[in-house]
Design a protein around this motif. Structure first.
Motif, PDB file in Angstrom:
ATOM      1  N   LYS A 267      52.391  54.198  56.534  1.00  0.00           N
ATOM      2  CA  LYS A 267      51.795  55.292  57.290  1.00  0.00           C
ATOM      3  C   LYS A 267      51.860  56.578  56.470  1.00  0.00           C
ATOM      4  O   LYS A 267      52.912  56.949  55.967  1.00  0.00           O
ATOM      5  CB  LYS A 267      52.540  55.512  58.619  1.00  0.00           C
ATOM      6  N   GLY A 268      50.705  57.229  56.347  1.00  0.00           N
ATOM      7  CA  GLY A 268      50.645  58.506  55.646  1.00  0.00           C
ATOM      8  C   GLY A 268      49.754  58.430  54.423  1.00  0.00           C
ATOM      9  O   GLY A 268      49.467  57.355  53.873  1.00  0.00           O
ATOM     10  N   ALA A 269      49.306  59.602  53.983  1.00  0.00           N
ATOM     11  CA  ALA A 269      48.350  59.680  52.888  1.00  0.00           C
ATOM     12  C   ALA A 269      48.954  59.279  51.552  1.00  0.00           C
ATOM     13  O   ALA A 269      48.249  58.796  50.662  1.00  0.00           O
ATOM     14  CB  ALA A 269      47.796  61.098  52.796  1.00  0.00           C
ATOM     15  N   GLN A 270      50.259  59.470  51.373  1.00  0.00           N
ATOM     16  CA  GLN A 270      50.922  59.159  50.108  1.00  0.00           C
ATOM     17  C   GLN A 270      51.949  58.032  50.288  1.00  0.00           C
ATOM     18  O   GLN A 270      53.057  58.074  49.759  1.00  0.00           O
ATOM     19  CB  GLN A 270      51.581  60.410  49.540  1.00  0.00           C
ATOM     20  N   ARG A 271      51.568  57.018  51.024  1.00  0.00           N
ATOM     21  CA  ARG A 271      52.444  55.864  51.270  1.00  0.00           C
ATOM     22  C   ARG A 271      51.689  54.606  50.867  1.00  0.00           C
ATOM     23  O   ARG A 271      50.535  54.404  51.278  1.00  0.00           O
ATOM     24  CB  ARG A 271      52.801  55.830  52.759  1.00  0.00           C
ATOM     25  N   ALA A 272      52.309  53.758  50.055  1.00  0.00           N
ATOM     26  CA  ALA A 272      51.609  52.575  49.567  1.00  0.00           C
ATOM     27  C   ALA A 272      52.592  51.436  49.315  1.00  0.00           C
ATOM     28  O   ALA A 272      53.750  51.658  48.974  1.00  0.00           O
ATOM     29  CB  ALA A 272      50.846  52.896  48.285  1.00  0.00           C
TER      30      ALA A 272
ATOM     31  N   LEU B 223      31.555  57.544  36.368  1.00  0.00           N
ATOM     32  CA  LEU B 223      30.233  58.057  36.739  1.00  0.00           C
ATOM     33  C   LEU B 223      30.043  58.171  38.244  1.00  0.00           C
ATOM     34  O   LEU B 223      29.404  59.124  38.725  1.00  0.00           O
ATOM     35  CB  LEU B 223      29.141  57.143  36.180  1.00  0.00           C
ATOM     36  N   PHE B 224      30.579  57.228  39.007  1.00  0.00           N
ATOM     37  CA  PHE B 224      30.207  57.137  40.418  1.00  0.00           C
ATOM     38  C   PHE B 224      31.319  57.533  41.396  1.00  0.00           C
ATOM     39  O   PHE B 224      31.098  57.528  42.603  1.00  0.00           O
ATOM     40  CB  PHE B 224      29.729  55.721  40.736  1.00  0.00           C
ATOM     41  N   PHE B 225      32.492  57.904  40.867  1.00  0.00           N
ATOM     42  CA  PHE B 225      33.610  58.286  41.728  1.00  0.00           C
ATOM     43  C   PHE B 225      34.189  59.624  41.284  1.00  0.00           C
ATOM     44  O   PHE B 225      33.969  60.067  40.149  1.00  0.00           O
ATOM     45  CB  PHE B 225      34.725  57.234  41.665  1.00  0.00           C
ATOM     46  N   ARG B 226      34.938  60.226  42.193  1.00  0.00           N
ATOM     47  CA  ARG B 226      35.766  61.382  41.868  1.00  0.00           C
ATOM     48  C   ARG B 226      37.181  61.112  42.379  1.00  0.00           C
ATOM     49  O   ARG B 226      37.348  60.614  43.497  1.00  0.00           O
ATOM     50  CB  ARG B 226      35.215  62.663  42.496  1.00  0.00           C
ATOM     51  N   PRO B 227      38.193  61.436  41.572  1.00  0.00           N
ATOM     52  CA  PRO B 227      39.581  61.255  42.029  1.00  0.00           C
ATOM     53  C   PRO B 227      39.949  62.330  43.051  1.00  0.00           C
ATOM     54  O   PRO B 227      39.738  63.526  42.801  1.00  0.00           O
ATOM     55  CB  PRO B 227      40.402  61.430  40.746  1.00  0.00           C
ATOM     56  N   VAL B 228      40.466  61.900  44.194  1.00  0.00           N
ATOM     57  CA  VAL B 228      40.837  62.832  45.257  1.00  0.00           C
ATOM     58  C   VAL B 228      42.313  62.618  45.603  1.00  0.00           C
ATOM     59  O   VAL B 228      42.718  61.511  45.979  1.00  0.00           O
ATOM     60  CB  VAL B 228      39.964  62.633  46.516  1.00  0.00           C
ATOM     61  N   LEU B 229      43.089  63.684  45.459  1.00  0.00           N
ATOM     62  CA  LEU B 229      44.499  63.660  45.837  1.00  0.00           C
ATOM     63  C   LEU B 229      44.603  64.091  47.289  1.00  0.00           C
ATOM     64  O   LEU B 229      44.294  65.233  47.632  1.00  0.00           O
ATOM     65  CB  LEU B 229      45.299  64.599  44.946  1.00  0.00           C
ATOM     66  N   ILE B 230      45.014  63.163  48.153  1.00  0.00           N
ATOM     67  CA  ILE B 230      45.092  63.425  49.590  1.00  0.00           C
ATOM     68  C   ILE B 230      46.561  63.530  49.988  1.00  0.00           C
ATOM     69  O   ILE B 230      47.355  62.635  49.699  1.00  0.00           O
ATOM     70  CB  ILE B 230      44.400  62.310  50.392  1.00  0.00           C
ATOM     71  N   GLY B 231      46.901  64.645  50.632  1.00  0.00           N
ATOM     72  CA  GLY B 231      48.277  64.816  51.097  1.00  0.00           C
ATOM     73  C   GLY B 231      49.286  64.805  49.980  1.00  0.00           C
ATOM     74  O   GLY B 231      50.328  64.160  50.086  1.00  0.00           O
TER      75      GLY B 231
ATOM     76  N   VAL C  21      46.802  47.075  46.634  1.00  0.00           N
ATOM     77  CA  VAL C  21      47.780  47.957  47.258  1.00  0.00           C
ATOM     78  C   VAL C  21      47.461  48.058  48.751  1.00  0.00           C
ATOM     79  O   VAL C  21      46.291  48.075  49.150  1.00  0.00           O
ATOM     80  CB  VAL C  21      47.775  49.345  46.580  1.00  0.00           C
ATOM     81  N   ALA C  22      48.516  48.051  49.560  1.00  0.00           N
ATOM     82  CA  ALA C  22      48.363  48.270  51.001  1.00  0.00           C
ATOM     83  C   ALA C  22      48.511  49.749  51.278  1.00  0.00           C
ATOM     84  O   ALA C  22      49.413  50.416  50.745  1.00  0.00           O
ATOM     85  CB  ALA C  22      49.418  47.475  51.772  1.00  0.00           C
ATOM     86  N   VAL C  23      47.643  50.285  52.145  1.00  0.00           N
ATOM     87  CA  VAL C  23      47.574  51.725  52.399  1.00  0.00           C
ATOM     88  C   VAL C  23      47.451  51.971  53.900  1.00  0.00           C
ATOM     89  O   VAL C  23      47.315  51.046  54.691  1.00  0.00           O
ATOM     90  CB  VAL C  23      46.354  52.342  51.675  1.00  0.00           C
ATOM     91  N   ASP C  24      47.458  53.240  54.244  1.00  0.00           N
ATOM     92  CA  ASP C  24      47.153  53.656  55.608  1.00  0.00           C
ATOM     93  C   ASP C  24      45.656  53.953  55.671  1.00  0.00           C
ATOM     94  O   ASP C  24      45.183  54.933  55.076  1.00  0.00           O
ATOM     95  CB  ASP C  24      47.960  54.909  55.947  1.00  0.00           C
ATOM     96  N   PRO C  25      44.860  53.135  56.370  1.00  0.00           N
ATOM     97  CA  PRO C  25      43.407  53.327  56.369  1.00  0.00           C
ATOM     98  C   PRO C  25      42.952  54.573  57.107  1.00  0.00           C
ATOM     99  O   PRO C  25      41.768  54.913  57.071  1.00  0.00           O
ATOM    100  CB  PRO C  25      42.879  52.050  57.041  1.00  0.00           C
ATOM    101  N   ALA C  26      43.879  55.274  57.758  1.00  0.00           N
ATOM    102  CA  ALA C  26      43.509  56.563  58.342  1.00  0.00           C
ATOM    103  C   ALA C  26      43.238  57.601  57.260  1.00  0.00           C
ATOM    104  O   ALA C  26      42.575  58.610  57.513  1.00  0.00           O
ATOM    105  CB  ALA C  26      44.624  57.062  59.265  1.00  0.00           C
ATOM    106  N   TYR C  27      43.758  57.369  56.053  1.00  0.00           N
ATOM    107  CA  TYR C  27      43.575  58.316  54.954  1.00  0.00           C
ATOM    108  C   TYR C  27      42.837  57.728  53.764  1.00  0.00           C
ATOM    109  O   TYR C  27      42.182  58.458  53.015  1.00  0.00           O
ATOM    110  CB  TYR C  27      44.945  58.813  54.468  1.00  0.00           C
ATOM    111  N   THR C  28      42.974  56.427  53.543  1.00  0.00           N
ATOM    112  CA  THR C  28      42.387  55.776  52.379  1.00  0.00           C
ATOM    113  C   THR C  28      41.464  54.666  52.857  1.00  0.00           C
ATOM    114  O   THR C  28      41.911  53.746  53.535  1.00  0.00           O
ATOM    115  CB  THR C  28      43.485  55.178  51.486  1.00  0.00           C
ATOM    116  N   PRO C  29      40.172  54.718  52.510  1.00  0.00           N
ATOM    117  CA  PRO C  29      39.261  53.655  52.971  1.00  0.00           C
ATOM    118  C   PRO C  29      39.654  52.305  52.387  1.00  0.00           C
ATOM    119  O   PRO C  29      39.921  52.194  51.184  1.00  0.00           O
ATOM    120  CB  PRO C  29      37.897  54.102  52.443  1.00  0.00           C
ATOM    121  N   LEU C  30      39.694  51.277  53.208  1.00  0.00           N
ATOM    122  CA  LEU C  30      39.922  49.937  52.694  1.00  0.00           C
ATOM    123  C   LEU C  30      38.774  49.559  51.763  1.00  0.00           C
ATOM    124  O   LEU C  30      37.607  49.763  52.077  1.00  0.00           O
ATOM    125  CB  LEU C  30      40.040  48.938  53.836  1.00  0.00           C
TER     126      LEU C  30
END
Length: 344
Positions: A300-305, A81-89, A263-272
């Motif tokens: 580092k990067g939008a598709q790195r975890a 209800l409150f989110f939308r899936p977003v594919l980044i990079g 999961v650890a991410v790059d916060p430049a692309y994925t909000p903590l």
């Protein structure tokens, strides 16, 4: 490969930076039906982990969602209800690796067995300023006899890998455990010793793993010490006394992280703090909703975890085997998603 120095100060990076998307990262809104395995996940488990950190999200887009999450709604309905899936990079496959919390054998006093110290950051070391290298620190005894020791452990190779992970537990002789976390670094960039073994012709790239490195260094103590010093980066620790033993170590949001849900991410692309849908291929595929609660210097990067696998040797073995492709999809609040990818 370094699995990330878990920087507590990263909590400020709680919003996707538009500048990064402008410089080339694409973004596409998907449907929940597009997420492979979505209906089969344990959404309640993901919601429980989301609640660990959502109160720290102060953005206007997140605050009302976090308030609703605390009322314990039906978890799957809440996310849909409150989110939308977003594919980044998503032009190239994601790269998934794993990390874990090491557990070392040690003591609070040195002995014939426990000879290798874990150090606090020296007071003269300033954040952001490059200090002495690993070789200089170790060969010149720059930290010795200064009262900086937190504990002593029985294996210098495990000290090295603890520095790579950034946090861990020291199992003491009486059965209790001392937890340590990232306390600073000497300012040098990490250099891969696995890549160095390949460069020297000792192993092929596909043969190198954390366990292979451990075994080689232990079989070759003098050459192994020199190999470890090929990496000039040196990490200092701090005692972490307020985290219950049953909880995971602290991540970048200064909250405990959760096995196979953080999961650890790059916060430049994925909000903590954001939910992240993981579709990991390779051996042991994963289809799971995780929460972005950590960062890493190699992430580092939008598709790195980097997926957190838990505590101890078995978790370390599982994490060390992961280097897999796939896809990761960020769940963003609806308004934020459509601000990023306008309709039409």
């Amino acid at each position: 490969m370094i699995r990330g120095l878990r920087a507590v100060a990263a909590a400020a990076a709680l919003a996707v930076s538009g500048a990064n998307f402008a410089s080339g990262a694409s973004a596409e809104i998907l449907r929940f039906e597009d997420l492979d395995g979505w209906a089969d996940d344990d959404h309640q488990a993901a919601l429980s982990v989301f609640l660990e950190t959502c109160a720290d999200l102060k953005s206007p887009d997140w605050a009302p969602i976090c308030s609703l999450a605390q009322s314990q709604p039906n978890a799957r309905t809440f996310f849909e209800l409150f989110f939308r899936p977003v594919l980044i990079g998503g032009e190239a496959p994601a790269l998934f690796t794993g990390y874990f919390e090491p557990e070392l054998n040690g003591a609070l006093r040195p002995s014939a067995r426990f000879r290798f110290p874990l150090y606090r950051k020296p007071p003269e070391l300033q954040d952001g300023v490059q200090w002495n290298s690993r070789a200089e620190i170790e060969n010149e005894g720059l930290l010795s006899d200064r009262g900086l020791e937190i504990a002593w452990v029985d294996d210098p190779v495990e000290v090295f890998f603890l520095q790579i992970q950034g946090s861990g537990r020291v199992r003491l002789p009486d059965g209790s455990a001392l937890r340590v976390g990232y306390g600073g670094a000497n300012g040098h960039k990490y250099r891969s010793i696995g890549a160095e073994l390949v460069r020297r012709g000792i192993y092929e790239r596909h043969q190198v793993s954390a366990q292979v490195i451990r075994n080689w260094v232990r079989r070759n103590p003098e050459a192994g010490r020199e190999l470890l010093q090929h990496n000039p980066s040196y990490v200092f620790f701090r005692e972490v006394g307020h985290v219950p033993a049953e909880k995971g170590p602290l991540g970048a949001m200064n909250r405990s992280i959760t096995t196979l849900r953080t999961v650890a991410v790059d916060p430049a692309y994925t909000p903590l703090g954001a939910p992240v849908w993981i579709e990991k291929g390779g051996r042991g595929p994963l289809r799971r909703l995780m929460i972005a609660q950590d960062t890493g210097s190699a992430i580092k990067g939008a598709q790195r975890a980097d997926i957190f696998f838990g505590t101890g040797d078995e978790a370390g073995r599982d994490a060390g085997r992961v280097r897999d492709p796939g896809r990761m999809v960020v769940l963003l609040p609806i308004e934020q998603a459509f601000d990023l990818v306008p309709e039409g």
